[in-house]
Design an enzyme around this catalytic site. Structure first.
Site, PDB file in Angstrom:
ATOM      1  N   LYS A 195      40.877  48.841  30.162  1.00 12.75           N
ATOM      2  CA  LYS A 195      39.497  48.568  30.558  1.00 12.75           C
ATOM      3  C   LYS A 195      38.550  48.519  29.361  1.00 12.75           C
ATOM      4  CE  LYS A 195      39.990  49.835  35.347  1.00 12.75           C
ATOM      5  NZ  LYS A 195      41.368  50.402  35.458  1.00 12.75           N
TER       6      LYS A 195
HETATM    7  C1  LIG Z   1      42.225  50.008  36.409  1.00  9.39           C
HETATM    8  C2  LIG Z   1      43.634  50.105  36.052  1.00  9.39           C
HETATM    9  C3  LIG Z   1      44.598  49.310  36.679  1.00  9.39           C
HETATM   10  C4  LIG Z   1      44.257  48.362  37.824  1.00  9.39           C
HETATM   11  O1  LIG Z   1      43.384  47.336  37.438  1.00  9.39           O
HETATM   12  P1  LIG Z   1      42.573  46.523  38.550  1.00  9.39           P
HETATM   13  O2  LIG Z   1      41.718  45.593  37.791  1.00  9.39           O
HETATM   14  O3  LIG Z   1      41.788  47.538  39.322  1.00  9.39           O
HETATM   15  O4  LIG Z   1      43.594  45.858  39.394  1.00  9.39           O
HETATM   16  C5  LIG Z   1      45.909  49.401  36.239  1.00  9.39           C
HETATM   17  N1  LIG Z   1      46.257  50.261  35.256  1.00  9.39           N
HETATM   18  C6  LIG Z   1      45.369  51.053  34.644  1.00  9.39           C
HETATM   19  C7  LIG Z   1      45.821  51.974  33.587  1.00  9.39           C
HETATM   20  C8  LIG Z   1      44.025  50.994  35.010  1.00  9.39           C
HETATM   21  O5  LIG Z   1      43.148  51.772  34.397  1.00  9.39           O
END
Ligand SMILES: *Cc1c(COP(=O)(O)O)cnc(C)c1O
Length: 465
Positions: A111
């Protein structure tokens, strides 16, 4: 490029307005008026670009009149915080499986890629307008710390992050609560992620409140987040193309459908066939894999806690964006479907199954399989993956066809050391940024999942004018 709402209820707006608006005012999600696509002839030139320069090319297709030099500068600043020169390096494991490492940012999860850019974009827009904003977001773990790191210490921005008390990993909680900048407010909600998210949605739906406090969204409904993530799909595809591959699948561990929707945009952006299929991998919280495999999008029971907590969700907030394309870009149909879903908890989409299964293949991965996959990848390839990544790798192993699959590695294994320990019988060595956290001062308010209580807290601590 201008932006419209999936529910058709707003006049088209510019990119910078879309970034600042977050959720559309009619309750829908923002999307570009039309999805751009690129000529095959461009690929040769693009495949020699650095991550940052590729990001500039991809983003400028969507950013309208944002000056190119400014965008260039924003991108450079966003990715200077990454520890790897390639930003998202691609690793080969074997058997046609590749791993795209998305965890080299400040909080060691993917993210950061979107939120380092978004923090810079917010600051840029606010400087231009002389405004202020209060960011409110809910997190199941990783979004919160990545958002906080994206805006900590920035002028004109306060940030309030709600996380489910005791339901994130201990390190995830520490990564948030140890950021004690004066503009950062952590709230631990006694409840689930969905409770926290529902509170945020309620606050945003109060338009008078939203206007007065200039509420900004930072969770995956913000278009700029999806957009930033489109880049690494294109980057990974081009790397493989350079070595002679002309078509790939991606396997994406999915929660809110944000990351995989970025993959869908990348698939539409690139010439036909470059990205063949997106493998949608869920844990036991399987609303999305049931949708792909059975044609029904429906809530089933409570959220199940798993070792991949960032995917422990009940309703995928970005799903509406894909729904918009399924429903032939007709906002009033989307509005009707979403309203009926809100009332009944289910949506029958079986009539689109053929299309859906051309875009996606899906699998839900159990806890046992997740742990076994961490172990197997470690033993076979001497490479350690986190449980979210393992969900994607397992789905890829099961659904792989005759072309390479790029598995997105969404978090560093040390962030989820407990699951990794269970899999390989050894503790993961903490990278220095994580090792020091428990010694730092921390700050957090624990509150009930009560919207009025949280509204009052925000009012008390928000920036105003
Ligand atoms: C947020 C997250 C996901 C999922 O991503 P989305 O965009 O919500 O589908 C997968 N793995 C990790 C480590 C995350 O932080």
């Amino acid at each position: 490029m201008r932006y419209i709402s999936t529910r058709g209820g707003i006049a088209p707006i510019a990119f910078d307005q879309a970034v600042m608006m977050g959720l559309a005012r009619d309750g829908g999600l923002l999307l570009p008026e039309r999805l751009p696509s690129i000529e095959p002839a461009l690929l040769n030139a693009w495949q020699t670009l650095s991550y940052q320069n590729l990001a500039l090319e991809v983003l400028s297709l969507f950013t309208g009149d944002l000056p190119r030099a400014d965008l260039d500068d924003l991108i450079d600043r966003a990715y200077s915080s990454f520890r790897h020169p390639q930003v998202t390096p691609l690793r080969i494991t074997g058997d046609g499986l590749y791993i795209l490492e998305l965890f080299h940012g400040p909080t060691l999860a993917f993210k950061d890629i979107a939120l380092q850019l978004l923090g810079n974009l917010f600051e840029y827009e606010l400087k231009k307008s002389g405004g202020f904003m209060n960011i409110i977001g809910a997190t199941s773990g990783d979004t919160g710390s990545a958002a906080i790191y994206g805006v900590r210490g920035r002028k004109g921005i306060n940030i309030f992050i709600l996380h489910p008390h005791g339901r994130t990993s201990p390190i995830q909680a520490l990564q948030m609560t140890t950021v004690t900048d004066a503009n950062v407010f952590n709230i631990a909600v006694r409840g689930t992620f969905d409770d926290a998210q529902a509170i945020v949605k309620t606050l945003f739906s109060d338009l008078a409140f939203k206007d007065k406090y200039q509420l900004g969204a930072i969770n995956s409904i913000n278009w700029a987040r999806v957009l930033a993530q489109v880049v690494y799909y294109v980057f990974a595809f081009l790397k493989l193309r350079k070595s002679g591959v002309d078509s790939v699948d991606f396997s994406v561990p999915t929660g809110n459908f944000g990351d995989i929707f970025a993959g869908y945009v990348a698939k539409r952006l690139l010439p036909e066939g470059c990205i063949n299929r997106l493998i949608l991998a869920t844990n036991a919280n399987d609303i999305l894999s049931r949708f792909v495999n059975q044609g029904e999008y429906s809530i089933a029971g409570e959220v199940v806690p798993t070792s991949s907590p960032s995917m422990d969700i009940q309703i995928a907030s970005n799903f509406e964006r894909y729904l918009y394309y399924l429903l032939h870009e007709d906002g009033s149909s989307v509005k009707a479907e979403m309203e009926s879903f809100a009332a009944t908890g289910r949506m029958d989409l079986a009539r689109f199954q053929e299309q859906v299964q051309r875009d996606f293949a899906a699998r839900a991965v159990s806890e046992e399989e997740t742990i076994a996959t961490i172990r197997q990848v470690y033993e076979e390839y001497d490479y350690l993956i986190d449980p979210h990544t393992a969900v994607g790798v397992k789905a890829a192993q099961e659904l792989k066809q005759d072309r390479p699959v790029v598995c997105l590695a969404t978090a560093h294994p040390a962030k989820f050391g407990e699951a990794v320990q269970k899999a390989i019988g050894k503790d993961v060595e903490l990278p220095p940024v994580l090792a020091g956290l428990s010694k730092l001062e921390s700050r957090c308010s624990v509150m009930d999942a009560d919207v009025e209580q949280i509204r009052a807290y925000v009012q008390q601590h928000a920036l105003l004018g």
